[in-house]
Structures are given as C-alpha cells and as structure tokens.
Write a protein that holds these residues in place. Structure first.
Motif, PDB file in Angstrom:
ATOM      1  N   PHE C  91       0.848  -1.198   0.000  1.00  0.00           N
ATOM      2  CA  PHE C  91       0.000   0.000   0.000  1.00  0.00           C
ATOM      3  C   PHE C  91       0.877   1.238   0.000  1.00  0.00           C
ATOM      4  CE2 PHE C  91      -3.419  -2.630   0.217  1.00  0.00           C
ATOM      5  CZ  PHE C  91      -4.570  -2.188   0.852  1.00  0.00           C
ATOM      6  N   ILE C  92       1.871   1.228   0.894  1.00  0.00           N
ATOM      7  CA  ILE C  92       2.733   2.404   1.021  1.00  0.00           C
ATOM      8  C   ILE C  92       3.549   2.599  -0.254  1.00  0.00           C
ATOM      9  CG2 ILE C  92       4.690   3.368   2.280  1.00  0.00           C
ATOM     10  CD1 ILE C  92       3.584   1.955   4.770  1.00  0.00           C
ATOM     11  N   SER C  93       4.112   1.509  -0.775  1.00  0.00           N
ATOM     12  CA  SER C  93       4.911   1.630  -1.998  1.00  0.00           C
ATOM     13  C   SER C  93       4.061   2.126  -3.144  1.00  0.00           C
ATOM     14  CB  SER C  93       5.506   0.278  -2.387  1.00  0.00           C
ATOM     15  OG  SER C  93       6.170  -0.277  -1.308  1.00  0.00           O
ATOM     16  N   ALA C  94       2.861   1.606  -3.271  1.00  0.00           N
ATOM     17  CA  ALA C  94       2.002   2.018  -4.372  1.00  0.00           C
ATOM     18  C   ALA C  94       1.718   3.506  -4.285  1.00  0.00           C
ATOM     19  CB  ALA C  94       0.694   1.233  -4.350  1.00  0.00           C
ATOM     20  N   HIS C  95       1.517   3.975  -3.064  1.00  0.00           N
ATOM     21  CA  HIS C  95       1.231   5.387  -2.915  1.00  0.00           C
ATOM     22  C   HIS C  95       2.456   6.235  -3.213  1.00  0.00           C
ATOM     23  CE1 HIS C  95       0.047   9.200  -1.103  1.00  0.00           C
ATOM     24  NE2 HIS C  95      -1.185   8.761  -1.232  1.00  0.00           N
ATOM     25  N   SER C  96       3.609   5.787  -2.727  1.00  0.00           N
ATOM     26  CA  SER C  96       4.805   6.621  -2.852  1.00  0.00           C
ATOM     27  C   SER C  96       5.370   6.623  -4.247  1.00  0.00           C
ATOM     28  CB  SER C  96       5.888   6.121  -1.891  1.00  0.00           C
ATOM     29  OG  SER C  96       5.342   5.949  -0.627  1.00  0.00           O
ATOM     30  N   ASP C  97       5.069   5.573  -5.011  1.00  0.00           N
ATOM     31  CA  ASP C  97       5.755   5.435  -6.289  1.00  0.00           C
ATOM     32  C   ASP C  97       5.036   6.152  -7.425  1.00  0.00           C
ATOM     33  OD1 ASP C  97       6.604   2.825  -8.596  1.00  0.00           O
ATOM     34  OD2 ASP C  97       7.859   4.472  -7.881  1.00  0.00           O
ATOM     35  N   GLN C  98       4.055   6.966  -7.117  1.00  0.00           N
ATOM     36  CA  GLN C  98       3.392   7.689  -8.187  1.00  0.00           C
ATOM     37  C   GLN C  98       4.324   8.773  -8.706  1.00  0.00           C
ATOM     38  OE1 GLN C  98      -0.984   8.564  -7.410  1.00  0.00           O
ATOM     39  NE2 GLN C  98      -0.236   8.176  -5.373  1.00  0.00           N
ATOM     40  N   GLU C  99       4.546   8.754  -9.985  1.00  0.00           N
ATOM     41  CA  GLU C  99       5.440   9.776 -10.546  1.00  0.00           C
ATOM     42  C   GLU C  99       4.635  10.765 -11.364  1.00  0.00           C
ATOM     43  OE1 GLU C  99       8.378   7.629 -12.765  1.00  0.00           O
ATOM     44  OE2 GLU C  99       8.608   6.232 -11.108  1.00  0.00           O
ATOM     45  N   PHE C 101       2.666  12.990 -10.454  1.00  0.00           N
ATOM     46  CA  PHE C 101       1.396  13.456  -9.896  1.00  0.00           C
ATOM     47  C   PHE C 101       1.675  14.176  -8.597  1.00  0.00           C
ATOM     48  CE2 PHE C 101      -1.838  11.280 -12.396  1.00  0.00           C
ATOM     49  CZ  PHE C 101      -1.077  10.333 -13.051  1.00  0.00           C
ATOM     50  N   LEU C 103       1.286  14.608  -4.892  1.00  0.00           N
ATOM     51  CA  LEU C 103       0.926  13.557  -3.946  1.00  0.00           C
ATOM     52  C   LEU C 103      -0.160  14.026  -2.991  1.00  0.00           C
ATOM     53  CD1 LEU C 103       4.234  11.749  -3.048  1.00  0.00           C
ATOM     54  CD2 LEU C 103       2.348  10.991  -4.471  1.00  0.00           C
ATOM     55  N   VAL C 104      -1.293  14.362  -3.613  1.00  0.00           N
ATOM     56  CA  VAL C 104      -2.448  14.711  -2.781  1.00  0.00           C
ATOM     57  C   VAL C 104      -3.422  13.559  -2.868  1.00  0.00           C
ATOM     58  CG1 VAL C 104      -4.339  16.343  -2.423  1.00  0.00           C
ATOM     59  CG2 VAL C 104      -2.127  17.147  -3.244  1.00  0.00           C
ATOM     60  N   ALA C 105      -3.954  13.142  -1.780  1.00  0.00           N
ATOM     61  CA  ALA C 105      -4.851  11.975  -1.739  1.00  0.00           C
ATOM     62  C   ALA C 105      -6.066  12.195  -2.634  1.00  0.00           C
ATOM     63  CB  ALA C 105      -5.291  11.711  -0.328  1.00  0.00           C
TER      64      ALA C 105
END
Lengths: 225, 618, 105
Positions: C91-99, C101, C103-105
């Motif tokens: 979950f954490i990796s998926a969230h952090s690995d967005q390039e 964009f 990083l706002v939920a």
C-alpha cells in the motif's frame, strides 16, 4: 508422529457422563497438533481479526501519507499534533484500564485451573467492570467531541479516529457479552464439565487479550504520533 | 466410536434431506434413538454438515439461476439496443423498462448484481459451502465439522445476506449500480441500493469467515487415524488453501465496506477526494480521501477471491480424473506444493487490476512480476491434470465429460489472462470486453463446468441414485458449445476496443461497428445456453425418486466418502465406525491387486507398490 | 489444553502475570512520555512502534501463552504476519511510487 489411537469421543471427567458431541478433541488435545479444536478455531478467528484491523490501519497509513498535513484542518483551524485535538490523559487512563482487565481475565482462567470457582467469579466480574469502565471513558471522550461538533465527517483524521476506536469499542462490547455469559448462565458448565468450561474461559481470554493488543497499537498511532 | 443407529439403506426420496439431530440432546445414549426432530430443527436449523451442505447447494443453485436470468435480460439490450423486450419486458414497470425498453439505470443494476450474485451468492457458496461442507468431513473420515453450530450460523448469515441483496432491487432507484466492484466515488453518491449492497456484503463476508475457521479447524484436527496431510485427497487440499484465502483476504474488504458505509451514511471522506463536483456542484464533504484506497482494499480481497473460485473446481476435477482414468493423479505432491504456492502468491498480485490508476513504474513492475510468477503454479496444475489422462483407462461418464471439458476451457481462460497481467498490453485491454471474456472463460466453462461435474459425481453419494446419463450428455454438450458461443467473441470485441459496462454494447461508437454484430450471436448463445440447462434441472429433481439406484461406492472410488460411508451417509456421524486410513487417496490399478481400485481404508498388509508411499504426519 | 499443569506451575504463571502487568504499566508511561519529546516523525514512529511491539509481545507471549504454544498456531500467525506485512508494504509503496502526480490523496 503417525498413527495414533483416537481417544474415546467423550471423556468422562469425575465419573460424570458429559453431554458432548461425538466430535473428537473438543476438550482433550489432539496428540499430533497438541491443541483442542476451539483453541485452533479462536486463533484462526484472531488471525482474521488481525487482517481486519490491519486493513483499517493500512487505510490510516495510506490516508496519512497522502495528506499534506496531519491531523490537518479541523473546524477551521490547522491542527498539527493529534494530542492537540484528542484527549491523551483520558486515553492513557483507558489504556491502563484495559491492561488491568487483561490481567484480571488471565487470573480468572488461572483460578479455574486452581479449582477456585469463587476467585474465578471475582476476577471475571472485575474484567467485565473494567470493560464497562473503558466504554464509559470512551463515551466521555466521544461526547466531548460531539459537543464541539467534531464529527467523523469533519475531517479524515477524525473519520479514521472514530472508525478505529469505534470498531475497537464494538469488539469490547462483544467481549462484555461473552464474558457476562460465562460469568452468569454459562458458568453452570463448571459443575458438569469443568475441563471444557476452563477451556472456554481460556478461549474467551484469548479474544479479550487480543482486544487489549489492538488498543496497545491503536493508542500510540492515533493519539500520540 | 460405533454409531449404532444406522440409517436405513433404502434409497428413499427423503434421503436428500438428512435426518439430523443435535448431539447436545444426547447424554450417554449417543447411538440409540435420536431425539425426534421437528421440521425446523431438521431442515432449517440443522447442525449436520450434510444438511447444511445441501442447504448451501440448493440456495446457491437458485442464485446462479437468478444471476443468469439477470444477464439474459441484459443480453437482450446488448443485442437489440433500445428495442422493447416482448412480453417479459412489460413485467418490470416504468422505472425499469418503460414500454419494455430497458433504461440505462436498470441495465447498470443488472450488471452490478449479476456479478455480485454469481460470485458471492452463487459460486463460492456452491464450491465451498456446498461441496466443501458435504464432502470434506467425509473425505477425511470425520463425523462432522469441528463446529457444527458455527456451520449453521454461517449458512444463515449467507442466506440473510442474499435476502438483503435481492431486496435491494425493490428500494427506490433500485439495486446497486456501481458494478460488483463498487468503486468510489460513484458508489458513495449512488442510491440506497448501494447501502444495501454493502450491508449484504458484510453478512456474506461474515459467513465466509466463520466457514473458513470451521474448515481449517476440521481439516487440521479431525482427520481420521492414518489420514496424514499427504494422504488427503487433493480436493481437501484445495479446500484447505481456499479457506486460508477466505480467512485472511476477506477482512480488509470488510473493513473497506465499513469505511464506504461511513462515507455514504455519515458523510466521511475515506474515499472521497477533495473538490469533487457532482451535477455541477462541489460536494459538501471534508475531502482528503482516496478513491484508490478503495481499489487497493477491494482488490486485496478480490484477487485471492478468484482463486477461491477456481481452487475447489480444480479439486473436484482432480477427484474425477483419477477416478475415471483408473490411475493415480499424476504429480500429487507437485500439485499440493503448487497449490500452496499459488495461495501464497495470490496475496501479492492484486494491483494488476489497477495498472491504469497512474501507479509508478517500480510498483507496476513488481506486480507484473508477481503476476507472471503466479501463472506458473496454475500451469503446473493444469499440466498435471493433462498428464493424468496419459495411459488412463478413460471412462466417459457424465462427470468425466465435464471434467475433461474444464481442462481446455480453463486453459483458454488462463492464457488470455497473461496479456492482462502485463501493463503494456493491459492498458489497451483494461475495462474492455476482453477482460469479461477472460474471466468468464475461467469461471463459466471453467469453474461452473467443474461444479456440474461435481454434482453428477456426488449426487449418488447424497441420494443413492445416479443422475440420468442421456440428459447429462445433452446438458454437457449444450453447455460447452453455447458457453463458447457467448464468451469467445468477447475477445474479438475487446481487442477492437469495445468497453465493458456499456448499456448499448458499444453500438454508439464507430470503431465498434465491425464487431458489433457479435452481440446478437452472443445473446442467442446465452438464451440457448439457458435451454441447455433445462435437461439438467429436470434431471436433478426427477432423479431424486426415479434415478438409477447405485451401490454405496457408486463409482468404484478409493476415497473415504465412497468406501467408508453408505450412500447417503449416516445422519449423525457419517460412518458406522471411524475409518482407519492405510494408504494414499488414488490407489487405482495397483499392480497385483484383484480389482482396479484399493480404497484408502481397506485393511490388510498395506504395502502399496505405487510410488506414493505411506506418509507420516507432516 | 490437555495440560497437566500442577497448582505450582499455575502459581508460577501468576507471578509472571504480575511482572508483565507491572512492565506494561511502566511501558505505557514511557509511551506517553516519549510522545511529549516531540521527536521528528520517523524516530517518533519507530520508537512508538517498538514500544508497542514490546508491550504487545508481552501480552501475546504471556497472557495469551504464545511462548509455549504449538507449532500449528505459530504457522497460522506467521502466515498472517507475512500477509499483513505485504499489505502495508505494498500500500505504502504504491502510494509513494506515483510519478508525475502531486501527492495529494
């Protein structure tokens, strides 16, 4: 370990015929696994509960790392630390209450192992009282939030706070129901099948300790970090 | 222990409903009279795993039929968009089909509920609740499940969850419309039916969790003497892993369901992003939530869920292949390890359903890799099944026909999944009919055919009578042919770019024009598929009384449910005496033996000359 | 539990329970005290989780008798822990690995 002789399907204790099912290992442990059925069953159930609370915790983590600030804007004000909006002293007290109830719970089981039914009633009664105490303190906490119009809809921080503590509180209520049953009408089994009754208290204890365990992680992550 | 009160072995119609009793009503007299049970205790609130298995089975078959009816309605709209459905179309009222013409809102309800009902109310309860409940205790030599009352509670949770789902059709604005996947934010702003969907799901998830606890405890604790883990039939292993998947993968979805309920009912923003505009107005919520979070939590379950759909089916096929080739299953140990590995891997592949959400390349690579790896055990399992056929003395019984049909169909389903597991090929195919074709191949000519195989195979166990062969063959060929007719063209449409969940089947898009004509072909196949089920339905009910009577071991099988229990098994305890197990589960055609099968519980100097040697406890 | 624990064994256990209770009380105080140090997020997180893990370990090990449990229970919990770990990690990796964009939920 290999073949074994199955034990008789009902195990007379104290020469009293026991109205148990013919399902083996309801009281006596299965030799090669070393556990009786209900113990395995409750651990499996607790494994699923770990995933349940784990799912909620991972939702919390996901939302928090995506948030620019945490707890963030609440009621028009920027809140930078959780303890500025949540009641840490009250929650600390609640933590102690729950831990104490875990001790009294395991003492209740130990009393049965020592054949002391009176002590069992005492300790189990204390466990239930402590659980009520926990809920009362929680109600005070929630009440104070609501009176300031701080509802779950106000912010994601409050939403996850209410959800995590609320689901936990539901589990406390469940524990009260189970424990009260075993303190009251369910305790009749002590006379007819003390071994199975002791096992049931062990199982109820495992569930109750798990409820304590969840709070031990919940408290610092929500209130303190 | 000896179970004195043997059920009469006469094959009465009443055997479909087992006489059962609560063991709690017995004191010393376990084996004499069973307390007289009223109708409610016997058939509705039974704690006997066989009755519960039949309850699950009949309820699930109803839901499968209902879910099929939903899609038959949809297929009219897809084949003839905007046209009135004669006669039947007038039954649905003006909010759904004014003048017999389907409204898009109703189409969406049908779509969402078809998926939900088939997966959660149909296949899983049939594969796990029915087959698992009925067969697993018998195959391991147990008198019942470990927790019979919990078993009863599981069924009732399922039943009432199903009632809630069905009831949702009748609330204002109808049932859930946001797909079986219930993606936020649409699912959060949808009408009341979506709330009922969530509540129904919580009931169904609870049912599965309680069931999983029961199955796992039963398999670990209640195996008969001599039944080590590696002597268990593969069907039991399949149910074992399936139950682990249900136990550990469902809770995050339950959590997510609670969160979505709070979003809907308490206006929280777990899944609602900031600044969402609905019908021209900014939504008045706190925002800060993430629709992607819903997807993660949903697919964390829903990917293991697809293995829940296929593993019991593979278990059934394994039993039938061994029995009808009269030789051991090839690669039993390999199958077990592959299944365990598959179960484990199924937890770390889920985001291949989310390649188009904007995930980064590293995490995308991770999920592509795990998805490719997980195809390996599937291939191993299917290959082992094919190799099992080699050199076998194949009996083309009706169950065997369905089991054989499963093999290439699952092959197609599995292979078509590969492009979906790799992001570059998934991106154009995502949310197209290709995906629908892929998963239906695995579930419909795959799992459902295996479940049919299981019904034909174990019907004599439950009733003491076989289903009629001729009707069975008609059922088989009709099902096989028409299922292919429905689902194969979907690959073609999907590759042409036709999206799924389109109320007109793609007719509005120019690029769909060359492939749109397949819609009529597929719809006609669907309606013919329905006709092909009629022989089965007739057969199922008629054979209760009129089916050919069979001996207790109707198929000359080696596993305990056949060799050690009568047909149907004894109502309270299954076996006259608890069997002892001396050998593995597939000792067919043992060299030197007089007959071509040696049951697991057959005593004597049990030096098996087969490669599968006696195993001690794992 | 078909244990043949004697009364003496149980009394030994009771002593252990009391020691654990005391430790848990102390650790709870430590947990809160550490929070008021106002450490930066990463050390604070690691410390808090460490203390919680110790406390949880005591409850699980001694109140829930996990220190003397059977293999089958360990296996179940081990598998669960593995999946829990993967859920968090991914979950954490998926969230952090967005390039590319915000990083706002």
């Amino acid at each position: 370990m290999g073949d074994y002789s199955p034990p008789p399907s009902h195990t007379p204790i104290l020469s009293t015929p026991i109205p148990t099912m013919e399902i083996p290992f309801t009281v006596a442990a299965r030799p090669d696994t070393g556990v009786y059925n209900a113990k395995l069953g409750v651990w499996l159930f607790l494994a699923s509960e770990v995933m349940l609370f784990g799912g909620l915790f991972s939702a919390y983590v996901f939302l928090r790392i995506g948030a620019p600030e945490w707890p963030g804007m609440i009621d028009g004000e920027m809140v930078t630390r959780a303890h500025n909006i949540l009641n840490v002293p009250l929650a600390t007290l609640n933590t102690m209450v729950l831990i104490a109830s875990s001790v009294t719970m395991v003492m209740a089981w130990a009393s049965l192992k020592l054949n002391n039914f009176g002590k069992y009633k005492l300790y189990m009664g204390l466990t239930i009282l402590a659980a009520f105490g926990f809920l009362i303190i929680k109600a005070i906490e929630y009440g104070s939030k609501f009176s300031h119009h701080l509802y779950p809809s106000e912010s994601t921080f409050l939403a996850i706070y209410f959800t995590l503590t609320g689901l936990h509180a539901l589990h406390v209520i469940g524990g009260i129901v189970v424990n009260s049953y075993f303190w009251g009408p369910g305790s009749k089994m002590w006379k007819t099948n003390p071994a199975q009754f002791t096992n049931r208290i062990e199982i109820a204890g495992l569930y109750w300790h798990f409820v304590d365990l969840v709070w031990i992680f919940l408290f610092p992550t929500i209130y303190l970090l | 222990m000896a179970n004195g009160a043997k059920e009469s072995t006469a094959h009465e119609a009443a055997h479909l409903h087992e006489e059962t009793s609560s063991s709690l009503e017995h004191h010393d007299d376990h084996h004499g009279h069973h307390a007289e049970q009223g109708f409610w205790r016997k058939y509705i609130f039974s704690t006997d795993h066989k009755v519960i298995g039949l309850q699950y089975g009949l309820t699930a078959l109803f839901f499968l039929f209902f879910g099929f009816c939903l899609v038959m309605l949809m297929r009219w709209q897809l084949a003839y968009p905007g046209e009135a459905l004669p006669i039947i179309g007038n039954l649905f009222g003006d909010e759904r089909m004014p003048g017999g013409v389907m409204l898009p809102e109703f189409y969406n309800q049908l779509g969402a509920m078809h998926g939900t009902i088939m997966v959660f109310l149909g296949i899983v309860p049939l594969a796990v609740g029915a087959f698992g409940n009925y067969i697993v205790p018998l195959q391991i030599g147990a008198p019942d499940m470990a927790f019979p009352k919990l078993n009863m509670a599981s069924y009732h949770c399922y039943f009432w969850g199903g009632v809630i789902m069905l009831a949702s059709f009748f609330v204002p604005a109808g049932a859930a419309k946001a797909g079986w996947t219930s993606y936020a934010p649409l699912s959060v702003i949808e009408s009341m039916g979506q709330t009922m969907w969530l509540i129904g799901m919580i009931f169904l998830i609870t049912s599965s969790l309680l069931g999983a606890v029961n199955f796992l405890t039963t398999i670990i604790q209640l195996r008969a003497p001599g039944m080590s883990f590696f002597r268990m039939p593969f069907f039991v292993w399949a149910q074992f892993v399936t139950s682990f998947l249900l136990l550990l993968a469902f809770p995050p979805l339950e959590a997510a369901g609670v969160l979505q309920l709070m979003d809907r009912l308490l206006d929280t923003s777990f899944f609602m992003p900031s600044g969402l505009v609905v019908s021209g107005e900014v939504l008045d919520v706190s925002g800060g939530g993430s629709p992607i979070l819903w997807q993660h939590l949903f697919w964390f379950l829903a990917h293991p869920e697809v293995y829940v759909l296929i593993l019991p089916a593979m278990g059934i096929v394994a039993e039938i292949l061994a029995n009808n080739t009269r030789k051991p299953l090839w690669g039993y140990r390999l199958l077990v390890y592959a299944t365990l590995f598959l179960g484990f891997m199924s937890f770390v592949v889920w985001a291949h359903h989310m390649f188009i959400t904007g995930m980064g390349t590293s995490i995308s690579a991770f999920f592509q890799l795990t998805t490719m790896i997980i195809s390996i055990p599937s291939v191993i399992i299917l290959s082992a099944f094919f190799i099992t056929l080699w050199g076998g003395s194949i009996r083309f019984t009706t169950p065997m026909l369905f089991a054989l049909g499963f093999l290439p169909m699952f092959g197609i389903g599995g292979l078509t999944g590969l492009p979906l597991g790799l992001a570059p090929t998934d991106i154009p195919l995502h949310d197209t009919y290709y995906v629908i074709g892929h998963f239906h191949y695995v579930v419909a000519p795959g799992t459902i055919m295996a479940l049919f195989a299981g019904i034909y195979y174990w019907y004599p166990k439950a009733t003491g009578r076989k289903l009629n062969d001729m009707l069975g063959k008609v059922h088989f060929w009709g099902t096989l042919i028409f299922m292919n007719g429905i689902f194969f063209p979907m690959f073609i449409q999907g590759m042409a770019g036709v999206s799924r969940r389109l109320y007109d089947g793609g007719a509005i898009y120019d690029f769909a024009e060359p492939v749109i004509h397949y819609n009529q072909f597929m719809s006609i196949s669907a309606w013919l598929l329905a006709l092909a089920q009629i022989p089965f339905i007739i057969n199922f009910f008629l054979s209760i009384k009129k089916g050919k009577e069979t001996p207790d071991n109707a198929w000359d099988a080696t596993t305990l449910e056949w060799s050690a229990a009568p047909s149907p098994p004894i109502a309270h305890g299954n076996f006259a005496t608890i069997p002892h197990v001396y050998r593995g589960p597939y000792e067919y055609s043992v060299p030197g033996a007089e007959v071509d099968f040696t049951p697991q519980d057959e005593p004597e100097a049990a030096e098996s000359t087969s490669p599968v040697t006696a195993e001690t406890e794992v | 539990m078909s244990d043949t624990a004697t009364a003496e064994d149980i009394r030994k256990h009771v002593r252990v329970y009391m020691i654990v209770f005391g430790s848990l009380a102390v650790l709870t105080v430590v947990t809160v005290a550490v929070a008021y140090l106002d450490l930066p997020i990463w050390p604070a997180l690691i410390l808090a989780l460490l203390i919680a893990t110790v406390k949880g370990g005591l409850v699980a090990g001694y109140f829930m008798h996990l220190v003397s449990e059977k293999k089958v229970i360990y296996w179940i919990l081990g598998v669960t822990a593995a999946f829990l770990f993967f859920m968090f990690l991914l979950f954490i990796s998926a969230h952090s690995d967005q390039e590319g964009f915000a990083l706002v939920a």
